[in-house]
Design a protein around this motif. Sequence first.
Motif, PDB file in Angstrom:
ATOM      1  N   TYR A 103     -67.544  42.699 116.961  1.00  0.00           N
ATOM      2  CA  TYR A 103     -66.109  42.987 116.973  1.00  0.00           C
ATOM      3  C   TYR A 103     -65.260  41.875 117.585  1.00  0.00           C
ATOM      4  O   TYR A 103     -64.036  41.989 117.605  1.00  0.00           O
ATOM      5  CB  TYR A 103     -65.785  44.317 117.685  1.00  0.00           C
ATOM      6  N   THR A 104     -65.847  40.801 118.086  1.00  0.00           N
ATOM      7  CA  THR A 104     -65.036  39.707 118.618  1.00  0.00           C
ATOM      8  C   THR A 104     -64.796  38.672 117.523  1.00  0.00           C
ATOM      9  O   THR A 104     -65.486  38.623 116.506  1.00  0.00           O
ATOM     10  CB  THR A 104     -65.710  39.054 119.839  1.00  0.00           C
ATOM     11  N   LEU A 122     -69.023  41.487 112.454  1.00  0.00           N
ATOM     12  CA  LEU A 122     -69.249  42.876 112.029  1.00  0.00           C
ATOM     13  C   LEU A 122     -70.718  43.126 111.711  1.00  0.00           C
ATOM     14  O   LEU A 122     -71.057  43.935 110.835  1.00  0.00           O
ATOM     15  CB  LEU A 122     -68.370  43.202 110.806  1.00  0.00           C
ATOM     16  N   THR A 123     -71.597  42.425 112.417  1.00  0.00           N
ATOM     17  CA  THR A 123     -73.022  42.637 112.205  1.00  0.00           C
ATOM     18  C   THR A 123     -73.405  44.072 112.546  1.00  0.00           C
ATOM     19  O   THR A 123     -72.731  44.750 113.339  1.00  0.00           O
ATOM     20  CB  THR A 123     -73.842  41.652 113.059  1.00  0.00           C
ATOM     21  N   ASP A 183     -75.995  45.229 114.203  1.00  0.00           N
ATOM     22  CA  ASP A 183     -76.597  45.407 115.525  1.00  0.00           C
ATOM     23  C   ASP A 183     -75.552  45.197 116.612  1.00  0.00           C
ATOM     24  O   ASP A 183     -75.048  44.093 116.790  1.00  0.00           O
ATOM     25  CB  ASP A 183     -77.760  44.421 115.694  1.00  0.00           C
ATOM     26  N   ILE A 184     -75.241  46.243 117.337  1.00  0.00           N
ATOM     27  CA  ILE A 184     -74.201  46.170 118.369  1.00  0.00           C
ATOM     28  C   ILE A 184     -74.559  45.176 119.462  1.00  0.00           C
ATOM     29  O   ILE A 184     -73.681  44.640 120.153  1.00  0.00           O
ATOM     30  CB  ILE A 184     -73.946  47.581 118.983  1.00  0.00           C
ATOM     31  N   ASP A 185     -75.841  44.896 119.633  1.00  0.00           N
ATOM     32  CA  ASP A 185     -76.282  43.988 120.703  1.00  0.00           C
ATOM     33  C   ASP A 185     -76.453  42.543 120.245  1.00  0.00           C
ATOM     34  O   ASP A 185     -76.791  41.684 121.056  1.00  0.00           O
ATOM     35  CB  ASP A 185     -77.602  44.487 121.309  1.00  0.00           C
ATOM     36  N   ASP A 186     -76.255  42.273 118.952  1.00  0.00           N
ATOM     37  CA  ASP A 186     -76.476  40.915 118.451  1.00  0.00           C
ATOM     38  C   ASP A 186     -75.217  40.072 118.598  1.00  0.00           C
ATOM     39  O   ASP A 186     -74.108  40.600 118.681  1.00  0.00           O
ATOM     40  CB  ASP A 186     -76.920  40.943 116.993  1.00  0.00           C
ATOM     41  N   ARG A 187     -75.405  38.746 118.627  1.00  0.00           N
ATOM     42  CA  ARG A 187     -74.295  37.831 118.895  1.00  0.00           C
ATOM     43  C   ARG A 187     -74.368  36.623 117.956  1.00  0.00           C
ATOM     44  O   ARG A 187     -75.443  36.182 117.596  1.00  0.00           O
ATOM     45  CB  ARG A 187     -74.382  37.291 120.323  1.00  0.00           C
TER      46      ARG A 187
END
Length: 205
Positions: free
Chosen positions: A102-103, A189-190, A192-196
């Motif tokens: 979301y960033t 918008l990947t 996996d909420i924990d992926d960067r």
Amino acid sequence: MIKINETILFVTSCFTTYIHAINNKNIIKSVEQIQKTSPSALRSNAGGYQSPTISSLAFDNEETKNLFQDYIIPVAKMIQPKWNIPCNMEQLNYWYNINPKYTYNREHTHLNSFLSGVYYIKVPENSGNIFFLRSQTEIDRMLFLNSKLEEQGNFYSNNRTNVEHWFVPQEGLLILFPGHLNHYVDQNLTNDIDDRRISLSFNFY
């Protein structure tokens, strides 16, 4: 048959290549250590993390030093004569970007930079494209043209009428562009909420 000659008045180019011989995991370890010890800089980031600016006189790790010396600087020197860039392409600074889900990065330019770029260290799927734009005044003046093209169903990718161009990031992708060129990065918008998404931005000045 009427013969016409085209004169290309102005050219804005990006240059891309892929670098596969760098151990990005080693760079990630250094980035994570910087994030633990330094607060985020405030540049174009909407959320996420941007490291302090690092000088080429003091690389933060050996892998990033090799990335610049073996790949990025040689590529920049290949571009230099095409643009008649008035510097030796050894004076640079860089910083890391970490973009969780979301960033994104707001529209911006790299002021006082002859040549800028981004190298993608870690790229989850659907983690945000990078967009390059015409200047806002030119976009405004082309609104009539592009609205008519859309009305007629004739709107397609054409660098004479496009107001933006985008690249889909991939690990190892290197993009170099003029520092004055407006650009932004889509929201991550990947799934996996924990992926960067992790990238390296830099300026030659």
